[in-house]
Design an enzyme around this catalytic site. Structure first.
Site: not given
Length: 322
Positions: A240, A242, A269
């Protein structure tokens, strides 16, 4: 979303080859996970298309890349299920082999707190051989970029990386499921490494920060160690928080995209698939990773992996007004 980043969605036209896994995910939600030898009641059984490679191919195709999937399905009804969902996403499945026995599967139990247990049965994924790669070589190298993960036999992944690297394709390796000791030939034949922060720490023998403050890490030193390991280009995803892109001597901090997450399955993915699409279309690694933050954030707002992936139009609509 910045105008320049949004504009990339209109310019994802490159060709991608993805070699690897396709699984049917059998998922059931329970109040709590069973203890050894215990039976618990669960909710309805859900069947969803999965497999890291299939997810990556689907994500790249949905946003506009021309994607060929390579791998194997079994001779069962799950094979039809997997192929149908890939085709619906726009993936070329004409080079996927059919082998005797079952297709790949995962059996997933999820409790009320989101904790899970996962059992992976490789099935047909374990039959993706070096011979298959050689027989598919003409189609494999007719692309701009190759995407690989490690849900296929290591010798097959290595042979595929070598074939495509020597043919001039850019090779993006996702070291997942994580392997700390990668073959030297695979490292040499791969151009870009994609790992998460914990995998990066294990790979380079770097101590993880006690407070999970990855921004406090000396990323210049990480880049130096990554170069020594064999990769001048790498992406380290931070969940979360980045990601960080290493591109030669340059380091880019990619900001996270905040959404109200429903299910983060397959978000990594979706990130990988977007980077493949961006690179194949001639975009810089950092720009591709920035776009990938939005595509993977969109995926977190839906349930499942492939089922949650958005098209370019859907992603533009979701974030374009900001």
């Amino acid at each position: 979303m910045s105008a320049s980043c949004l504009d990339l969605l209109d310019h994802l036209h490159g060709s991608v080859s993805v070699v690897g896994s396709m699984n049917v995910d059998y998922t059931v939600v329970t109040e709590r996970l069973p203890k050894p030898g215990e039976t618990v009641n669960g909710g309805p059984l859900t069947l969803l298309p999965g497999g890291k490679s299939a997810n990556q191919a689907s994500a790249a195709a949905r946003i506009g890349a021309q994607v060929r999937m390579f791998g194997a399905v079994g001779e069962d009804t799950n094979a039809d299920f997997l192929l149908e969902h890939l085709r619906d996403a726009g993936v070329d499945t004409s080079h996927i082999a059919a082998v005797a026995g079952p297709s790949g599967t995962t059996v997933i139990t999820v409790d009320a707190n989101g904790e899970n247990t996962i059992v992976y049965s490789a099935g047909s994924n374990g039959e993706v051989s070096v011979d298959y790669v050689q027989q598919s070589s003409d189609a494999l190298v007719a692309a701009d970029v190759l995407g690989l993960c490690l849900e296929s036999p290591m010798e097959t992944v290595t042979a595929c990386a070598r074939l495509c690297h020597d043919a001039g394709l850019k090779v993006l390796l996702n070291d997942s499921p994580f392997v700390a000791e990668l073959p030297a030939e695979l490292i040499e034949a791969s151009d870009i490494l994609l790992v998460n922060e914990h995998e990066m720490a294990q790979l380079l023998d770097i101590a993880e920060p006690d407070d999970d403050d990855w921004d406090g890490l000396d990323w210049s030193d990480v880049a130096r160690q990554m170069h020594d390991f064999g990769f001048n280009q790498a992406i380290i995803t931070l969940g979360g928080d980045g990601s960080v892109v290493i591109d030669g001597d340059d380091i880019y901090r990619i900001a996270p995209v905040a959404v109200e997450a429903i299910d983060t399955t397959g978000c990594g993915d979706a990130f990988m698939g977007t980077v493949l699409a961006g690179l194949a279309s001639g975009h810089a690694l950092a720009d591709s990773a920035q776009l990938a933050s939005y595509v993977s954030a969109y995926a977190a707002t839906g349930f499942g992996a492939q089922a949650s992936y958005g098209t370019a139009a859907q992603i533009r609509e979701r974030f374009g007004a900001k």
